[in-house]
Design a protein around this motif. Structure first.
Motif, short mmCIF file in Angstrom:
data_model
loop_
_atom_site.label_atom_id
_atom_site.label_comp_id
_atom_site.label_asym_id
_atom_site.label_seq_id
_atom_site.Cartn_x
_atom_site.Cartn_y
_atom_site.Cartn_z
N LEU A 1 0.87 -1.18 0.00
CA LEU A 1 0.00 0.00 0.00
C LEU A 1 0.90 1.22 0.00
O LEU A 1 1.96 1.22 0.65
CB LEU A 1 -0.87 0.03 1.25
CG LEU A 1 -2.18 -0.76 1.27
CD1 LEU A 1 -2.97 -0.40 2.53
CD2 LEU A 1 -3.02 -0.53 0.01
N LEU A 2 0.48 2.26 -0.75
CA LEU A 2 1.25 3.50 -0.82
C LEU A 2 0.52 4.60 -0.07
O LEU A 2 -0.72 4.65 -0.07
CB LEU A 2 1.44 3.92 -2.28
CG LEU A 2 2.00 2.88 -3.27
CD1 LEU A 2 2.29 3.54 -4.61
CD2 LEU A 2 3.24 2.19 -2.73
N ASN A 3 1.28 5.49 0.51
CA ASN A 3 0.69 6.61 1.24
C ASN A 3 0.20 7.68 0.26
O ASN A 3 0.67 7.77 -0.89
CB ASN A 3 1.71 7.24 2.18
CG ASN A 3 1.09 8.28 3.09
OD1 ASN A 3 -0.05 8.10 3.53
ND2 ASN A 3 1.80 9.37 3.35
N ASP A 4 -0.78 8.43 0.68
CA ASP A 4 -1.20 9.65 -0.02
C ASP A 4 -1.73 10.59 1.04
O ASP A 4 -1.86 10.21 2.21
CB ASP A 4 -2.25 9.33 -1.10
CG ASP A 4 -3.55 8.84 -0.49
OD1 ASP A 4 -4.30 9.66 0.10
OD2 ASP A 4 -3.83 7.62 -0.59
N ASP A 5 -2.03 11.84 0.64
CA ASP A 5 -2.44 12.85 1.63
C ASP A 5 -3.95 12.89 1.85
O ASP A 5 -4.41 13.67 2.70
CB ASP A 5 -1.98 14.24 1.18
CG ASP A 5 -0.47 14.37 1.19
OD1 ASP A 5 0.18 13.59 1.93
OD2 ASP A 5 0.06 15.24 0.47
N THR B 1 -6.53 9.88 1.41
CA THR B 1 -7.33 8.73 1.86
C THR B 1 -7.41 8.74 3.39
O THR B 1 -6.38 8.83 4.06
CB THR B 1 -6.69 7.40 1.37
OG1 THR B 1 -6.54 7.46 -0.04
CG2 THR B 1 -7.55 6.21 1.75
N PRO B 2 -8.62 8.67 3.94
CA PRO B 2 -8.76 8.68 5.41
C PRO B 2 -8.09 7.45 6.04
O PRO B 2 -8.15 6.34 5.50
CB PRO B 2 -10.27 8.64 5.63
CG PRO B 2 -10.87 9.09 4.35
CD PRO B 2 -9.94 8.65 3.27
N MET B 3 -7.46 7.66 7.19
CA MET B 3 -6.80 6.57 7.90
C MET B 3 -7.75 5.40 8.15
O MET B 3 -7.37 4.23 7.98
CB MET B 3 -6.23 7.07 9.23
CG MET B 3 -5.04 7.99 9.05
SD MET B 3 -4.34 8.45 10.66
CE MET B 3 -2.85 9.28 10.14
N VAL C 1 -8.20 3.10 5.20
CA VAL C 1 -7.06 2.20 5.00
C VAL C 1 -7.12 1.04 6.00
O VAL C 1 -6.89 -0.12 5.64
CB VAL C 1 -5.73 2.97 5.10
CG1 VAL C 1 -4.54 2.03 4.94
CG2 VAL C 1 -5.67 4.09 4.05
N MET D 1 -1.23 0.55 8.79
CA MET D 1 -1.67 1.83 8.20
C MET D 1 -0.72 2.95 8.64
O MET D 1 -0.30 3.79 7.81
CB MET D 1 -3.12 2.13 8.62
CG MET D 1 -3.69 3.43 8.10
SD MET D 1 -3.15 4.90 9.02
CE MET D 1 -3.86 4.56 10.64
N VAL E 1 2.58 2.83 6.78
CA VAL E 1 2.44 3.41 5.43
C VAL E 1 2.42 4.93 5.53
O VAL E 1 3.12 5.63 4.79
CB VAL E 1 1.15 2.90 4.72
CG1 VAL E 1 1.01 3.54 3.35
CG2 VAL E 1 1.15 1.38 4.60
N HIS E 2 1.64 5.44 6.49
CA HIS E 2 1.49 6.90 6.68
C HIS E 2 2.84 7.56 6.97
O HIS E 2 3.16 8.64 6.45
CB HIS E 2 0.51 7.14 7.83
CG HIS E 2 0.34 8.59 8.18
ND1 HIS E 2 -0.35 9.47 7.37
CD2 HIS E 2 0.75 9.31 9.27
CE1 HIS E 2 -0.33 10.68 7.93
NE2 HIS E 2 0.32 10.61 9.09
N LEU F 1 -6.16 6.04 -2.95
CA LEU F 1 -5.31 4.97 -2.40
C LEU F 1 -4.74 4.09 -3.52
O LEU F 1 -5.48 3.65 -4.41
CB LEU F 1 -6.14 4.10 -1.44
CG LEU F 1 -5.41 2.91 -0.80
CD1 LEU F 1 -4.28 3.38 0.11
CD2 LEU F 1 -6.41 2.07 -0.01
N1 TYC Z 1 -1.76 9.76 4.87
C1 TYC Z 1 -3.18 9.51 5.01
C2 TYC Z 1 -3.78 10.58 5.92
O1 TYC Z 1 -3.06 11.24 6.61
C3 TYC Z 1 -3.46 8.13 5.60
C4 TYC Z 1 -3.03 7.00 4.71
C5 TYC Z 1 -2.39 5.90 5.25
C6 TYC Z 1 -3.28 7.03 3.36
C7 TYC Z 1 -2.00 4.85 4.47
C8 TYC Z 1 -2.90 5.96 2.53
O2 TYC Z 1 -1.92 3.81 2.31
C9 TYC Z 1 -2.27 4.87 3.10
N2 TYC Z 1 -5.10 10.67 5.93
#
Ligand code: TYC
Length: 130
Positions: free
Chosen positions: A55-59, A61-63, A66, A85, A88-89, A122
């Motif tokens: 899984l990749l992080n992004d800004d 997608t809600p925690m 995930v 999770m 990844v974050h 995500l």
């Molecule tokens: N970074 C996201 C946030 O702060 C949370 C997140 C975690 C998103 C893991 C993607 O694979 C993921 N809401």
């Protein structure tokens, strides 16, 4: 008078045995270098490759989304899902499981489809294990 060539039944058997290549079921040595040249084969017991699903992080997608993905598609309990999770974050990505090619492809497709349906960016990818 003794014959020049010993043609007893036992001796014929011995000649035939010496002429017959020994085929070892396991491809191992029969202790005879000559027949080894003819019969040694590589036992092909290579296991199929395994694939890491990540899984990749992004800004955006809600925690909790995930965490839900990890519980639903990877069978993790809530505490373990939360922990992964957070990894990844914080680190940008994490391996969430290791599978056969077919299972890994299915997991990636399931996660990507679920995220798309919920309009979250995500990303889930797979990579061959070394
Ligand atoms: N970074 C996201 C946030 O702060 C949370 C997140 C975690 C998103 C893991 C993607 O694979 C993921 N809401």
């Amino acid at each position: 008078m003794r014959p020049t060539h010993d043609n007893t039944a036992d001796h014929k058997d011995a000649i035939l045995a010496a002429m017959t290549p020994v085929v070892m079921e396991d491809g191992g040595s029969d202790g005879d270098d000559q027949t080894d040249l003819l019969t040694k084969t590589k036992p092909k017991t290579k296991r199929p490759p395994l694939y890491k699903v990540m899984l990749l992080n992004d800004d955006f997608t809600p925690m909790e989304f995930v965490v839900h993905v990890l519980e639903r598609f990877f069978g993790l309990n809530h505490a373990h899902a939360f922990e992964i999770m957070l990894t990844v974050h914080k680190k940008g990505l994490a391996v969430v499981g290791v599978f056969s090619h077919e299972i890994a492809e299915t997991k990636v497709a399931q996660v990507m489809d679920f995220a798309r349906r919920h309009q979250h960016p995500l990303q889930c990818t797979m990579e061959k294990e070394e």
